[in-house]
Design an enzyme around this catalytic site. Structure first.
Site, PDB file in Angstrom:
ATOM      1  N   CYS A   1      -8.709  -6.003   2.099  1.00  0.00           N
ATOM      2  CA  CYS A   1      -8.667  -4.570   2.393  1.00  0.00           C
ATOM      3  C   CYS A   1     -10.044  -3.918   2.312  1.00  0.00           C
ATOM      4  O   CYS A   1     -10.258  -2.832   2.846  1.00  0.00           O
ATOM      5  CB  CYS A   1      -7.691  -3.874   1.440  1.00  0.00           C
ATOM      6  SG  CYS A   1      -5.983  -4.409   1.668  1.00  0.00           S
TER       7      CYS A   1
ATOM      8  N   THR B   1       0.826  -1.208   0.000  1.00  0.00           N
ATOM      9  CA  THR B   1       0.000   0.000   0.000  1.00  0.00           C
ATOM     10  C   THR B   1       0.861   1.259   0.000  1.00  0.00           C
ATOM     11  O   THR B   1       0.646   2.171  -0.802  1.00  0.00           O
ATOM     12  CB  THR B   1      -0.951   0.001   1.205  1.00  0.00           C
ATOM     13  OG1 THR B   1      -1.940  -1.022   1.014  1.00  0.00           O
ATOM     14  CG2 THR B   1      -1.650   1.340   1.372  1.00  0.00           C
TER      15      THR B   1
END
Length: 375
Positions: free
Chosen positions: A321, A71
């Site tokens: 996520c 990320t």
């Protein structure tokens, strides 16, 4: 007995990796930036790890920078490249099925006035090189596309994109999210002419909290964090050396060819035994075999997820996520609401066996017999 089939969300840390992390935490605990002997030993571990991970990408060690994960690496790649190139255009090309760390960064850039084009896949999840060619032009400053989709396993034509960019006389940087592909299929970023590639450790049996970004030599991007000289000031902050060493150990442990053949056999077996149950496969036939997305129509994903978990069978309802939110990937593919709402993602590693799949099949069949509302 536990049957873990959620390896695209995260993997179990291997014993060899855990041992290496512990060794570095307790024996090579100096700060890699310190000038004393413990610091020098720590720096040697850091640079050895950098060489290991960069070699697995087909890159040079000085082209690799460690991050906290995929990320952060994706945010750095996109925001850093756009900040560097924004005077040459304001158009970005990506896909409608990227990981949230890319997708949400694109939404942020749209709010800042950038034009973002989202390429949609077909119902099988595939995207063609021609679709990219239709939208990349001389104003395009960034093309960002994953190599392997994290929800359905579709593989995208990254190796064709540089020629398309050059043909359009575009200044675009090519960024590829390789998180789901790294150490599962051979990666040669230079041969593929990728400018920036991002990877993560916890998808390949390394600890959570470590990843890396490859930046082609000669390419400049602007940092998004500030504070120190570490990682050539691109990603400042004391490097988490135990995690980095564990990441490198996980890379050393991988046998890509052997693991791929084994996992493909598992995936083929899963398709074979699940098809008679009437499930619908959402992953294309030529998807990466590590990921198999399927719908058990008539049973909502969340319901099936908990039903399986009660039997110690662990899968996912899309990207971890997303935390249970509707899948933007399946929506972009144009799947019906009932098909998308009943989708689960089964994801394998070399630790899995056919016994895991047999347990999954039996539990899905039980769920169909007990959870589906009969008319």
């Amino acid at each position: 007995m536990e049957h873990y089939l959620d390896n695209s969300a995260t993997t179990r840390v291997s014993e060899t990796v855990a041992a290496e992390v512990t060794r570095v935490m307790t024996e090579t605990y100096g700060n890699p930036s310190s000038l004393h002997s413990l610091g020098i030993r720590a720096e040697e571990v850091l640079e050895s790890s950098r060489s290991t991970v960069s070699r697995a990408l087909g890159a040079e060690p000085d082209e690799l920078y460690f991050t906290s994960g995929g990320t952060e690496a994706n945010n750095l790649a996109i925001l850093g490249a756009v900040e560097w190139l924004k005077r040459r255009g304001n158009k970005i090309v990506t896909t409608a099925v990227e990981h949230s760390s890319v997708d949400e960064t694109m939404r942020y850039l749209e709010s800042k006035g950038f034009e973002v084009v989202y390429i949609k896949p077909d119902e099988s999840g595939r995207i063609s090189a021609e679709q990219f060619a239709e939208v990349i032009d001389s104003r395009t400053i960034l093309v960002s596309a994953m190599l392997v989709n994290n929800e359905v396993g579709a593989i995208y034509p990254i190796e064709k994109l540089r020629k398309i960019i050059d043909r359009a006389q575009s200044p675009a940087v090519l960024h590829c999210d390789c998180v789901q592909a790294f150490c599962k299929i051979p990666l040669k970023v230079k041969k593929m002419q990728i400018d920036i590639a991002t990877v993560s450790g916890h998808k390949i049996h390394a600890p959570k909290g470590v990843g890396a970004i490859y930046i082609r030599k000669g390419l400049h991007i602007k940092p998004i964090h500030f504070g120190g000289e570490q990682e050539k000031k691109l990603r400042p902050g004391t490097e988490p050396l135990p995690l980095i060493a564990g990441f490198a150990q996980a890379v050393r442990d991988v046998n890509i060819g052997k693991n791929y053949a084994y996992v493909k056999d598992l995936c083929d077996y899963a398709r074979e035994v699940l098809e008679p149950l009437g499930v619908v496969f959402n992953s294309p036939d030529d998807a990466l075999p590590y990921i198999l997305n399927l719908s058990v129509e008539g049973i909502r994903s969340e319901t099936m997820l908990h039903f399986l978990a009660q039997r110690e069978i662990y899968v996912s309802s899309g990207s971890a996520c997303a935390k249970g939110k509707p899948s933007h990937v399946l929506s972009a593919m144009g799947l019906s609401k009932t098909q998308a709402d009943s989708a689960i993602r089964v994801s394998f590693s070399a630790d899995n066996t056919k016994a895991d799949i047999d347990a999954l099949r039996a539990a899905i069949e039980e769920g169909q017999n007990t959870l589906v509302k009969r008319k």
